[in-house]
Design an enzyme around this catalytic site. Structure first.
Site: not given
Length: 342
Positions: A232, A252
């Site tokens: 996933g 980030h």
């Protein structure tokens, strides 16, 4: 006899010139990496013409490359005219423990250089320029260019792999029962965590393509009986009930709305006594030199994303129902930000 004119102090200008010419050194190191010069020198010093013969290059040009990089401590020129590896150059070997060869090859790639040639547009607009340049987002572009994607991810992997041991040395994972590494790729970090925490089980959660090599990694680390793989993305529901969720270089990559979506997924899945462990470059917010500041510009250019300071992470986590308890520095540039559900 007239006096000689005073000589201006040009040291500051030449210091700037050194920085400006950094791109030349980047390309020189990249060429050395692609030729495999460090691998050739691994068994001992050699004259430039012998290096050239072994890597299939021009002898005079190879000498000039080695001479230039010796001035930057990548190689070392001996009094007998032979060139040797330095500790810095040793990291260019393909099989070095903390090899940076992949990053060196990536940083010299023409496509990456074309991206960086458009930094001005991103600084002016505050937006990623890669989608405008390529007509698609960064990950779509990598998917459409598998050869470049292989170079890109190998380069990123060079840095990521070098961070594993410092992270394991800085934080005690042995307290946990179940560790979920979200978007953990091949599973190198999770394998290391499980080796440190012999009573824990681990779940590697990432796409099918990213985790293809994970079983072999777990087998090699001797933790295959305690590690499972589930597929996933970080935006999908996560395996529930674990007491540790690891996010390494995930947030980030995204602006705030997507970051909140990822963090809320963790908040929905985590056990009441669990810990979220965020492994990122945590910026100091000052003018000190830090690799995170350079990566931050890269994220702006490619993704419109950013690195963050600890106060910024604290605020972000609070919006997702998580409280930062501490930030643990490591021996490498990343820190481990620990948070609990509230």
């Amino acid at each position: 006899m007239s006096a000689l004119p005073a000589v201006r102090d040009q040291s500051a200008a030449y210091s700037l010139l050194d920085l400006i010419q950094g791109s030349v050194i980047t390309q020189a190191i990249s060429v050395a990496a692609r030729l495999g010069i460090a691998d050739v020198l691994a068994d001992g010093p050699l004259p430039a013409d012998e290096v050239a013969k072994r890597v299939g290059a021009d002898p005079d040009a190879t000498y000039r490359l080695l001479r230039t990089l010796s001035g930057f401590s990548v190689f070392e020129a001996g009094p007998d005219g032979r060139f040797a590896l330095t500790p810095t150059g040793d990291a260019l070997r393909e099989d070095a423990p903390d090899s940076m060869r992949g990053m060196a090859v990536l940083m010299g790639h023409p496509l990456l250089w074309e991206d960086w040639g458009h930094l001005l547009a991103s600084v002016r607009t505050g937006e990623a320029n890669l989608p405008k340049l390529r007509g698609m987002g960064a990950y779509d572009f990598l998917g459409a260019n598998p050869e470049y994607a292989a170079v890109f991810f190998q380069g990123m992997g060079s840095i990521s792999a070098s961070e594993t041991d410092p992270v394991l040395a800085a934080y005690d994972f042995s307290r946990f029962r179940t560790v979920v590494d979200v978007t953990g790729g091949r599973g190198g970090l999770l394998a290391g965590i499980l080796a440190q925490a012999p009573d824990a089980r681990g779940v590697l959660f990432d796409t099918e393509i990213a985790t293809a090599d994970a079983p072999a990694v777990f087998e090699g680390a001797g933790v295959a009986d305690r590690a499972t793989v589930e597929n996933g993305t970080c935006f999908d529901p996560l395996p529930a009930g674990a007491d540790a969720y690891v996010l390494k270089h995930v947030l980030h990559d995204f602006p705030e709305p997507q970051c909140l979506a990822v963090l809320k997924n963790v908040r929905d899945a985590i056990a009441p006594d669990g810990r979220l462990l965020l492994i990122e470059y945590v910026l100091e917010g000052n003018n000190e030199r830090h690799i995170g500041n350079i990566i931050d510009l890269w994220l702006l250019l490619l993704l419109g994303a950013k690195e963050r300071t600890l106060p910024e992470y604290t605020e972000l986590f609070a919006k997702a129902g998580l409280k930062v308890t501490r930030a643990v520095p490591t021996a490498c540039p990343v820190s481990i930000v620990e948070a609990v559900p509230v």
